[in-house]
Scaffold this active site. Structure first.
Site, PDB file in Angstrom:
ATOM      1  N   PRO A  32       2.041   0.746   9.225  1.00 34.84           N
ATOM      2  CA  PRO A  32       1.530   1.786   8.329  1.00 34.84           C
ATOM      3  C   PRO A  32       2.143   1.637   6.940  1.00 34.84           C
ATOM      4  CG  PRO A  32       2.211   2.710  10.426  1.00 34.84           C
ATOM      5  CD  PRO A  32       2.736   1.307  10.373  1.00 34.84           C
ATOM      6  N   HIS A  33       1.294   1.824   5.916  1.00 38.45           N
ATOM      7  CA  HIS A  33       1.733   1.562   4.545  1.00 38.45           C
ATOM      8  C   HIS A  33       1.334   2.709   3.625  1.00 38.45           C
ATOM      9  CE1 HIS A  33       3.478  -1.612   1.984  1.00 38.45           C
ATOM     10  NE2 HIS A  33       3.652  -2.302   3.119  1.00 38.45           N
ATOM     11  N   ASP A  34       1.499   2.472   2.363  1.00 38.88           N
ATOM     12  CA  ASP A  34       1.424   3.391   1.232  1.00 38.88           C
ATOM     13  C   ASP A  34       0.874   4.794   1.518  1.00 38.88           C
ATOM     14  OD1 ASP A  34       1.280   1.303  -1.559  1.00 38.88           O
ATOM     15  OD2 ASP A  34       1.261   0.519   0.473  1.00 38.88           O
TER      16      ASP A  34
END
Length: 519
Positions: A301-303
């Site tokens: 999971p990112h930004d």
């Protein structure tokens, strides 16, 4: 004594610190001064009451089931299937922007590139096969379908690839991929990137080689349950494997879609460039899955993704980097009850200003770097994890304050059981405006066991403060017995006297003046 560590317990057991933070980044002489190690510390007793935390409470997970996914499927309105040119389609702009990517599909389709669109309601693979010629989509054997064009589930439509489908294949040679702009259900089946020439999954060969992928855009919902997903993704934007992502900033501003979401339950993800990726997604549930032999990351999971539940997954065999990593402002999430082992680097990583997360009851072992790593991510709670036999540190904390380590077992790791340190990142390739950092570290370690780690149970360099209480120190690997490193090593006798012999809580605080040193 200045502590500056008032805390509030939030729902789900996540800790929010009331620390006063410095400027996001510092430069020049100020940075140089900040990086000078503080030479003098005092060892004091700390009030035990302030260290108490109730056992974290988790979200109710009982509703995340195949039955609940089935209840979300609306079959009342049948959809239709149409083939259109890929140009000028919002859902496809990211994949045809620039001449190089457009040429990719011109070459693979041998003409102006087209895509299949599911519109207006509910559609199945059987419907697709009936509506389209074999050159675009076909049932190659009973229950086995092959898409030879990109396939888009349009806004307001839904596609279910269900148990009647034995395998849903995306042709590598023809440049097929799957885009969800509505609702996509993959239930009790297989989804495979397919190499037609070899009659096998499109096994990873090299990063830049096109492989089919799945992307679920802003406003969409993706549900994968009880399925096996194989060989998706390559090294290109939004083409990583299974992705739940908001549209790129320009399109997102124009389209004004809500954050995407989805549930990935009880499924197997194998040989993807990234096993899972998300960007500005919310309330995603990743539960009960196996991620094995993926290339760069298992779960990533990112930004600015929020309120993620990553629970009861098994992640192993990641070939390049970490098993589970959340990075760049991934906040207010739960990483709980996972097993993550035999990954190329760390088992679990909290990275780049990801805050207010709970990492609890995970089994993290035999990873080729650290067990659990926190980089530039303050105000996080680690509770009840078992961190065993990782090649480097059990728990590593860099440039992060108000990190709470409660009831963890860190044992038989190659270096330190718990390692806290600061590092100047200003001369690296890091964009400090996008990813700011403070060269500060502070820890609270309560309960748990540190046993048989290679260099020392605890090592902390230049901390703002350290608190220790009820930490069991067992089975030292050195013949000389228990030995701390860093600042703790200088005060080891005092710390052991208070914590081990007298059963007190210990505060190691920097001395702020010569007068205080003499007190």
């Amino acid at each position: 004594m200045k502590r500056g560590m008032g805390t509030t317990l939030l729902a789900g057991g996540v800790i929010l610190g009331a620390l006063q933070f410095a400027s996001p980044w510092v430069q020049g002489e100020e940075l140089t001064q900040q990086l000078k190690p503080i030479k003098n510390y005092k060892v004091l007793t700390a009030p035990v009451e302030q260290l108490h935390l109730d056992t974290p409470k988790l979200p109710d997970m009982t509703g995340y089931t195949a039955e609940a996914v089935e209840a979300k499927i609306d079959r009342s309105t049948r959809g239709h299937v149409v083939v259109r040119r890929m140009l000028q389609q919002d859902a496809l702009k990211d994949f045809i922007g620039g001449n190089e990517r457009l040429r990719e599909w011109v070459r693979r389709q041998q003409g102006m590139p087209q895509a299949i669109f599911v519109e207006g309601g509910y559609v199945t693979p059987e419907d697709l096969a009936k509506a389209l010629p074999d050159s675009q989509f076909s049932e190659t054997e009973p229950g086995v379908y092959l898409a030879r064009l990109p396939l888009v589930v349009a806004q307001g439509a839904s596609l279910q690839i269900g148990k009647e489908t034995r395998d849903f294949r995306l042709s590598q040679e023809r440049g097929a991929f799957l885009v969800n702009d509505g609702k996509l259900f993959v239930t009790g089946t297989q989804l495979t990137a397919w190499n037609e020439k070899n009659k096998s999954p499109a096994w990873f060969q090299k990063p830049e080689e096109f492989r089919p992928f799945l992307v679920s855009w802003g406003g969409s919902e993706l549900y994968i349950v009880g399925s096996k997903v194989t060989s998706l993704g390559y090294d290109n934007s939004k083409s990583y494997g299974v992705s739940i992502t908001q549209y790129t900033p320009g399109q997102a501003k124009r389209l004004k879609r809500a954050a995407p979401t989805g549930w990935l339950l009880d499924s197997e993800f194998i040989d993807h460039w990234y096993g899972f990726y998300c960007f500005e997604a919310e309330n995603v549930v990743i539960k009960g899955n196996t991620y094995r032999d993926n290339i760069v990351y298992g779960i990533d999971p990112h930004d600015r993704s929020k309120r993620l539940l990553i629970a009861h997954n098994t992640v192993f065999g990641t070939k390049k980097k970490h098993g589970i990593i959340i990075s760049r402002e991934v906040d207010d999430s739960w990483i709980v009850h996972n097993k993550t082992y035999d990954n190329k680097l760390s088992g679990i990583v909290i990275d780049r200003n990801s805050v207010n997360n709970l990492v609890a009851w995970n089994e993290v072992y035999q990873n080729h770097s650290d067990g659990i790593t926190l980089y530039e991510s303050s105000n996080n709670l680690l509770w009840g994890n078992k961190i065993l036999s990782n090649q480097r540190h059990g728990i590593r904390v860099r440039n992060s304050v108000n990190i709470r380590l409660y009831e963890n077992l860190s044992a038989a790791n190659g270096l330190t059981g718990v390692y806290g340190h600061i590092k100047d990142l200003s001369n690296t390739d890091r964009n400090v405006k996008l990813d700011p950092f403070d060269t500060k570290v502070s820890l609270i370690v309560v309960g748990g066991k540190l046993a048989g780690n290679g260099s020392s149970p605890l090592s902390i360099d230049s901390p703002l403060s350290v608190e220790l209480y009820r930490v069991e120190l067992l089975a030292p690997s050195k013949s000389t017995g228990i030995s701390f490193a860093g600042v703790l090593g200088e005060k080891q006798d005092e710390i052991l006297d208070l914590m081990v012999r007298r059963k007190k809580a210990v505060l190691i605080d920097p001395v702020e003046s010569q007068a205080e040193l003499q007190d």
